[in-house]
Design a protein around this motif. Structure first.
Motif, PDB file in Angstrom:
ATOM      1  N   ASP A 246       0.806  -1.221   0.000  1.00 46.97           N
ATOM      2  CA  ASP A 246       0.000   0.000   0.000  1.00 46.97           C
ATOM      3  C   ASP A 246       0.840   1.274   0.000  1.00 46.97           C
ATOM      4  OD1 ASP A 246      -2.378  -1.506   0.143  1.00 46.97           O
ATOM      5  OD2 ASP A 246      -2.198  -1.666   2.314  1.00 46.97           O
ATOM      6  N   LEU A 247       2.096   1.176   0.380  1.00 48.24           N
ATOM      7  CA  LEU A 247       2.918   2.382   0.467  1.00 48.24           C
ATOM      8  C   LEU A 247       3.084   3.054  -0.892  1.00 48.24           C
ATOM      9  CD1 LEU A 247       5.648   1.250   3.019  1.00 48.24           C
ATOM     10  CD2 LEU A 247       3.428   2.337   3.439  1.00 48.24           C
ATOM     11  N   ALA A 248       3.010   2.277  -1.968  1.00 47.70           N
ATOM     12  CA  ALA A 248       3.103   2.866  -3.309  1.00 47.70           C
ATOM     13  C   ALA A 248       1.948   3.822  -3.577  1.00 47.70           C
ATOM     14  CB  ALA A 248       3.126   1.764  -4.366  1.00 47.70           C
ATOM     15  N   LEU A 249       0.793   3.587  -2.958  1.00 52.50           N
ATOM     16  CA  LEU A 249      -0.347   4.480  -3.152  1.00 52.50           C
ATOM     17  C   LEU A 249      -0.053   5.856  -2.563  1.00 52.50           C
ATOM     18  CD1 LEU A 249      -3.173   1.987  -2.145  1.00 52.50           C
ATOM     19  CD2 LEU A 249      -2.546   2.654  -4.472  1.00 52.50           C
ATOM     20  N   ALA A 255       3.424  12.302  -5.242  1.00 53.54           N
ATOM     21  CA  ALA A 255       3.939  12.742  -6.537  1.00 53.54           C
ATOM     22  C   ALA A 255       2.902  13.561  -7.300  1.00 53.54           C
ATOM     23  CB  ALA A 255       4.376  11.540  -7.365  1.00 53.54           C
ATOM     24  N   GLU A 256       1.628  13.260  -7.093  1.00 56.43           N
ATOM     25  CA  GLU A 256       0.559  13.935  -7.816  1.00 56.43           C
ATOM     26  C   GLU A 256      -0.017  15.125  -7.045  1.00 56.43           C
ATOM     27  OE1 GLU A 256      -2.330  11.048  -9.037  1.00 56.43           O
ATOM     28  OE2 GLU A 256      -0.889   9.940 -10.278  1.00 56.43           O
ATOM     29  N   GLY A 257       0.611  15.476  -5.917  1.00 51.68           N
ATOM     30  CA  GLY A 257       0.167  16.635  -5.168  1.00 51.68           C
ATOM     31  C   GLY A 257      -1.090  16.430  -4.355  1.00 51.68           C
ATOM     32  N   ARG A 258      -1.459  15.185  -4.089  1.00 44.58           N
ATOM     33  CA  ARG A 258      -2.682  14.910  -3.319  1.00 44.58           C
ATOM     34  C   ARG A 258      -2.398  14.699  -1.841  1.00 44.58           C
ATOM     35  NH1 ARG A 258      -6.714  13.424  -7.111  1.00 44.58           N
ATOM     36  NH2 ARG A 258      -8.238  13.745  -5.440  1.00 44.58           N
ATOM     37  N   LEU A 259      -1.109  14.616  -1.474  1.00 43.51           N
ATOM     38  CA  LEU A 259      -0.746  14.380  -0.074  1.00 43.51           C
ATOM     39  C   LEU A 259      -0.564  15.729   0.621  1.00 43.51           C
ATOM     40  CD1 LEU A 259      -0.225  11.634   1.423  1.00 43.51           C
ATOM     41  CD2 LEU A 259       2.190  12.197   1.309  1.00 43.51           C
ATOM     42  N   ARG A 260      -1.667  16.472   0.740  1.00 48.28           N
ATOM     43  CA  ARG A 260      -1.583  17.804   1.332  1.00 48.28           C
ATOM     44  C   ARG A 260      -1.572  17.745   2.851  1.00 48.28           C
ATOM     45  NH1 ARG A 260      -6.286  21.010  -1.290  1.00 48.28           N
ATOM     46  NH2 ARG A 260      -7.284  18.961  -1.281  1.00 48.28           N
ATOM     47  N   SER A 261      -2.209  16.731   3.426  1.00 51.48           N
ATOM     48  CA  SER A 261      -2.047  16.456   4.853  1.00 51.48           C
ATOM     49  C   SER A 261      -0.812  15.588   5.046  1.00 51.48           C
ATOM     50  CB  SER A 261      -3.266  15.709   5.401  1.00 51.48           C
ATOM     51  OG  SER A 261      -4.446  16.448   5.249  1.00 51.48           O
ATOM     52  N   ARG A 262      -0.193  15.711   6.185  1.00 49.11           N
ATOM     53  CA  ARG A 262       0.898  14.800   6.535  1.00 49.11           C
ATOM     54  C   ARG A 262       0.283  13.438   6.880  1.00 49.11           C
ATOM     55  NH1 ARG A 262       4.953  18.696   7.625  1.00 49.11           N
ATOM     56  NH2 ARG A 262       4.144  20.681   8.417  1.00 49.11           N
ATOM     57  N   ARG A 292       6.439  14.561   6.026  1.00 51.61           N
ATOM     58  CA  ARG A 292       5.234  14.464   5.193  1.00 51.61           C
ATOM     59  C   ARG A 292       4.680  13.049   5.184  1.00 51.61           C
ATOM     60  NH1 ARG A 292       1.684  18.232   3.321  1.00 51.61           N
ATOM     61  NH2 ARG A 292       3.484  19.581   3.568  1.00 51.61           N
ATOM     62  N   LEU A 293       5.545  12.047   5.186  1.00 53.50           N
ATOM     63  CA  LEU A 293       5.120  10.649   5.200  1.00 53.50           C
ATOM     64  C   LEU A 293       6.052   9.867   6.107  1.00 53.50           C
ATOM     65  CD1 LEU A 293       3.396   8.278   4.199  1.00 53.50           C
ATOM     66  CD2 LEU A 293       4.938   8.094   2.228  1.00 53.50           C
ATOM     67  N   ARG A 294       5.478   9.329   7.163  1.00 51.70           N
ATOM     68  CA  ARG A 294       6.273   8.507   8.092  1.00 51.70           C
ATOM     69  C   ARG A 294       5.611   7.147   8.235  1.00 51.70           C
ATOM     70  NH1 ARG A 294       6.394   7.467  13.656  1.00 51.70           N
ATOM     71  NH2 ARG A 294       4.885   9.065  14.241  1.00 51.70           N
ATOM     72  N   VAL A 295       6.413   6.108   8.165  1.00 55.19           N
ATOM     73  CA  VAL A 295       5.962   4.730   8.308  1.00 55.19           C
ATOM     74  C   VAL A 295       6.604   4.158   9.560  1.00 55.19           C
ATOM     75  CG1 VAL A 295       6.076   2.413   7.280  1.00 55.19           C
ATOM     76  CG2 VAL A 295       5.622   4.410   5.826  1.00 55.19           C
TER      77      VAL A 295
END
Length: 551
Positions: A246-249, A255-262, A292-295
């Motif tokens: 799922d991390l690829a999603l 990359a497409e600018g949809r990750l506006r929330s962290r 921005r993205l933490r796993v």
């Protein structure tokens, strides 16, 4: 006042800033440089922070809060506009009507998929069967998810397509219920959240051609939910259950600018997870570790849910002589597993709804501390729906966070006449979502929506925590467990930040922290509680950048 030598990138002024920082609780103005808060003060001071290129937000005297941190939000799951929407369908006839209408609009569909089915729509308190779906599906395979995504409901055609028969009921994506008299599968699938949302379960659904499981459909749900999150003022989303696939999603959304929330993404640890898998999880955490993205955290289950009577209770369900649900692990095995994960430094999010399930997790944390020594692990018990009072003080004593969803405690969701309240029985209602008891006992409360199980809007969660009333008013349920608006806001900000090791960067409006904040249309700290749900996020800023609204 003289202009500062280095003006701010952004200045917020004319605001009533509730900082959620007891050292500096209120301000009128705030300066931001390079995405971080550099000053808090008065409007008079703000003039000296402002240069010719400074972006200025005039809050018009409105309330400003830290950006909300939704500590448990399934942004990958819903809602899916390709599905029949069953939210609000209170009877089987209404379920049938919605499916018929969808079929008329999609006559060539190869699958009928639906979501948000409510157990109470089936008469007599029974679970649904394929026979309930067959009359309206015309031999087209039908795949229906419950509102909590913990169970699935399929028709006869789907059972054939999915390979479900009396010899094949233990499935990669759940456990097919069988008729006790005939041994034949009924069309109801338990443990879908535990198995169907796992890596193996999802891959099995993809191989079997269930469109809901396809990568494009998954991404569509994620992108839409992320758009909703920022619109609601949620500046950090904790997605609690992901596989490595799922991390690829999330990478695509970024990359497409949809990750506006962290985003904080927890990885799912189903039973059977190996040491090699844990090595892969740790490697993913190292690769995804920015702001921005933490796993990193791990999601586990100890029990299921109360509505289909699969949560683990200390005493039998109401009306049952013996049945009290099961834990997915024997207590001793789970204690050993948690100690092992704790020793490797993993933080664990453990789903537990029943009082026996919750106690099993607390016992496991106590065992881990005894074996490994105390550490700042911040393991979370997620949901905490039915808590025995004897276990309330153990949260603070063991450093366990109560990650809770106030909306789940609303009367129209779980109260009198609903499956939750009826299944536990009136003698256990005092155990239902004990927010005030946990708060008074010193537990850290981290609040969340559990979208798409409930509405994502934090205003609805705050309203419910404060009133325990239905959204349309009416009588409260268990009002002795309400909390103040300030405490509810803390749960959605600093409480959730602390729960996820983010308190030094987010959760309050403090100099040095990320400039994540929201300007609300109404001052919920001063308004009537019934006005809270109508409040909207007019401006949402993440890292000093306006991501929603105008300035």
């Amino acid at each position: 006042m003289p202009l500062a030598a280095h003006p701010a990138d952004l200045v917020l002024r004319n605001a009533r800033i509730h900082t959620v920082d007891p050292a500096n609780p209120e301000a009128q103005a705030m300066a931001v440089v390079d995405g971080r808060i550099t000053r808090l003060g008065t409007d008079d001071e703000a003039a000296s922070w402002t240069g010719p290129h400074t972006q200025v937000i005039d809050a018009a005297g409105k309330l400003v809060l830290p950006g909300f941190i939704d500590a448990h939000n399934h942004v990958r799951l819903g809602s899916d506009d390709a599905c029949v929407q069953l939210a609000g369908a209170r009877t089987l006839d209404e379920v049938h009507a919605r499916i018929r209408a969808w079929r008329m609009a999609h006559p060539d569909a190869e699958w009928i998929e639906a979501e948000a089915f409510d157990y109470s729509a089936i008469p007599g308190g029974r679970m649904p069967t394929a026979a309930d779906l067959d009359p309206v599906t015309d031999g087209v395979p039908a795949f229906v998810l419950s509102y909590d995504v913990h169970t699935a409901w399929v028709n006869t055609a789907a059972m054939h397509r999915l390979g479900i028969d009396r010899e094949h009921t233990r499935l990669p994506f759940g456990e097919a219920a069988t008729d006790p008299a005939t041994g034949e599968p009924t069309g109801f699938i338990r443990d879908f959240a535990v198995k169907g949302l796992s890596r193996d379960g999802h891959r099995a659904l993809q191989r079997l051609g269930v469109p809901w499981a396809s990568p494009d459909r998954q991404y569509g749900r994620l992108a839409t939910s992320l758009d909703d999150a920022i619109r609601f003022g949620i500046t950090t989303v904790v997605e609690p259950q992901n596989s490595l696939d799922d991390l690829a999603l999330f990478a695509r959304a970024r990359a497409e600018g949809r990750l506006r929330s962290r985003v904080v993404a927890a990885l799912f640890h189903p039973r059977g997870t190996t040491d090699a898998d844990l090595d892969d999880f740790a490697d993913a955490a190292r690769r995804h570790a920015d702001d921005r993205l933490r796993v990193g955290p791990l999601k586990l289950y100890i029990d299921d849910v109360v509505e289909p009577r699969t949560a683990a209770l200390l005493e039998p369900y109401a009306g049952c002589r013996h049945h009290r649900g099961d834990t997915f692990y024997p207590p001793e095995e789970f204690a050993g597993l948690l100690a092992k994960l704790d020793a490797r430094g993993f933080q664990c999010f453990v789903h537990a709804t029943g009082d026996r399930g919750i106690r099993t997790v607390l016992d496991a944390v106590e065992h881990a501390r005894a074996v490994n020594g105390p550490r700042d692990a911040r393991h979370q018990i997620v949901h905490v729906e039915c808590l025995d009072p004897d276990d309330t003080p153990r949260f603070a004593a063991l450093g366990v966070v109560a990650c809770m969803q106030p909306r789940h405690s609303a009367p129209e969701v779980a109260g009198p006449g609903k499956d939750w309240a009826e299944n536990v029985g009136t003698e256990r209602w005092h155990k239902a979502w004990p927010l005030r008891s946990l708060h008074r006992a010193g537990a850290v409360l981290a609040f969340s929506s559990d979208w798409n199980v409930a509405e994502m809007d934090p205003m609805i969660g705050i309203y419910t925590a404060v009133t325990r009333r239905p959204l349309d008013g009416g009588e409260p349920w268990m009002p002795q467990e309400t909390i103040t608006v300030e405490a509810a806001v803390h749960g959605y900000t600093m409480g959730s930040a602390y729960a996820n090791f983010l308190e030094h960067d987010r959760g309050s409006l403090t100099v040095g922290k990320a400039a994540d904040f929201v300007v609300l249309s109404r001052d919920i700290l001063r308004s009537a509680p019934e006005d809270i749900p109508g409040t909207v996020a007019e401006t949402v800023v993440v890292g000093g950048r306006v991501e929603h609204g105008e300035c």
